[in-house]
Design an enzyme around this catalytic site. Structure first.
Site, PDB file in Angstrom:
ATOM      1  N   ASP A   1       0.820  -1.212   0.000  1.00  0.00           N
ATOM      2  CA  ASP A   1       0.000   0.000   0.000  1.00  0.00           C
ATOM      3  C   ASP A   1       0.853   1.262   0.000  1.00  0.00           C
ATOM      4  OD1 ASP A   1      -2.141  -1.676   0.016  1.00  0.00           O
ATOM      5  OD2 ASP A   1      -2.808  -1.212   2.051  1.00  0.00           O
TER       6      ASP A   1
ATOM      7  N   GLU B   1      -0.571  -6.269  -5.433  1.00  0.00           N
ATOM      8  CA  GLU B   1      -0.901  -5.212  -6.398  1.00  0.00           C
ATOM      9  C   GLU B   1       0.303  -4.454  -6.928  1.00  0.00           C
ATOM     10  OE1 GLU B   1      -3.808  -1.296  -6.801  1.00  0.00           O
ATOM     11  OE2 GLU B   1      -4.238  -2.869  -5.369  1.00  0.00           O
TER      12      GLU B   1
END
Length: 380
Positions: free
Chosen positions: A17, A274
């Site tokens: 993140d 991600e």
């Protein structure tokens, strides 16, 4: 007038993140000229990805971005013109109240996780009014179609990557800096970044018994613990282990920019989550993605959606082999060795497809530009 941005990030799950939020903040500031404050709740973790970060400082400026320690309680500040929640973090109630009292009120964005699922096209950009306050939050979805917010890519990244990959001396030098010994033959070089995976022992055995040498570069993290257990060797950062045809190289912790070059310098990249997933696509190399495991196998639905996009236009044995390898890896199948050998037989075709895919993605617009335009159109 220079628009101001507040980006809030909570560091979870091995830095993914904060990696994304830092890339976004840096691009908004350096390329688009905005004044950006990045609020981070774990500066020590951030320091690993960006060595310029001083965990002891509550306020510091790095690459024109104002980095602030997000403490509790949060110090009183004037909210920015545009407020970004990184992946659904909960903003402090005091800050939200100040947003509502601000005139004009800020544009409030929940930056979501990237997804290739079809429903994202219809959900991107949808508003969500606050139940009590005169505020509206918008959901911004990164994705792979023109109806989503695109993907993070810095200006000139594709050209920089292509120049690096075409310079064999630069690639060899970078590999050597990681601890990969120079050799007369060029081994297959694979990077490995994954969650705990029950298929890994079978994959390691497949590489160790392969007819040609394989180098597996495993960045510092949980994967080293898995590999140490599998090989019954203590694999620490800055060490290497030989197991038959397989050499496992564990470089010191890599910051974001060096990790990009690792992806560029390898022949194939196992990635997860991600940030590494998106960066591996920009690397123009074949990749194997491990989606974050979810209940009721929801992660397999995400994987299938991405495979449908990624393999569009590619047919036959190569497409089926890439899909089967991803499926075995994400199902944590002990039969992954067979899937790996099938993939290896069509690796040249997979390499060509990876380059074409990266070019196709690069033809679109970057997430930072899409996000900026979306927000500026909604400012009062």
């Amino acid at each position: 007038m220079t628009r101001t941005w507040d980006i809030f990030c909570s560091v979870v799950d091995n830095y993914g993140d904060i990696g994304i939020c830092w890339r976004l903040a840096r691009q908004l500031s350096s390329e688009l000229g905005y004044a950006v404050r990045l609020w981070v709740d774990d500066l020590a973790a951030f320091h690993h990805l960006c060595v310029c970060v001083d965990p002891a400082l509550d306020t510091q400026r790095i690459d024109a971005v104002e980095v602030r320690y997000w403490s509790a309680p949060m110090p009183p500040v004037h909210p920015a013109d545009i407020v970004i929640e990184g992946f659904g973090v909960r903003l402090p109630e005091s800050y939200v109240a100040d947003m509502a009292a601000r005139s004009p009120r800020p544009v409030w964005i929940n930056l979501e996780h990237v997804s290739a699922e079809p429903w994202v096209d219809g959900s991107h950009g949808l508003p969500s009014p606050h139940p009590r306050l005169p505020l509206t939050k918008y959901f911004f979805f990164p994705g792979f179609t023109a109806k989503t917010g695109g993907l993070l890519i810095e200006h000139g990244l594709a050209q920089t990557r292509a120049a690096f990959q075409s310079d064999t001396a630069a690639v060899a030098s970078f590999r050597h800096s990681l601890g990969i010994a120079r050799a007369d033959t060029t081994p297959l070089c694979v990077s490995l970044f994954c969650y705990d995976n029950a298929a890994l022992p079978a994959l390691v055995d497949t590489w160790a018994t392969a007819p040609a040498p394989v180098v597996c570069v495993a960045p510092a993290g949980r994967v080293l613990e898995q590999l140490s257990a599998i090989t019954a060797r203590n694999i620490d950062p800055a060490t290497s282990v030989q197991l038959g045809s397989l050499t496992i190289v564990a470089p010191p912790f890599l910051d974001l920019d060096k990790y990009d070059r690792l992806l560029w310098a390898c022949d194939l990249n196992f990635v997860r989550g991600e940030d590494s997933f998106v960066r591996a696509q920009w690397a123009a190399r074949p990749l194997v993605w491990q989606a974050y495991v979810q209940e009721q196998d929801a992660h397999l639905i995400k994987l299938t959606a991405f495979m449908d996009h990624y393999l569009c236009g590619l047919a036959g044995y190569t497409a089926s082999s890439i899909r089967a390898l991803h499926d075995a890896w994400n199902r944590q199948s002990a039969g992954i060795g067979e899937r790996w050998r099938a993939f290896a037989a069509c690796r040249v075709e997979a390499e060509g497809h990876a380059r074409a895919w990266a070019e196709r993605l690069a033809a679109g617009r970057s997430l930072a530009i899409e996000l900026a335009e979306f927000c500026l159109n909604r400012l009062e």
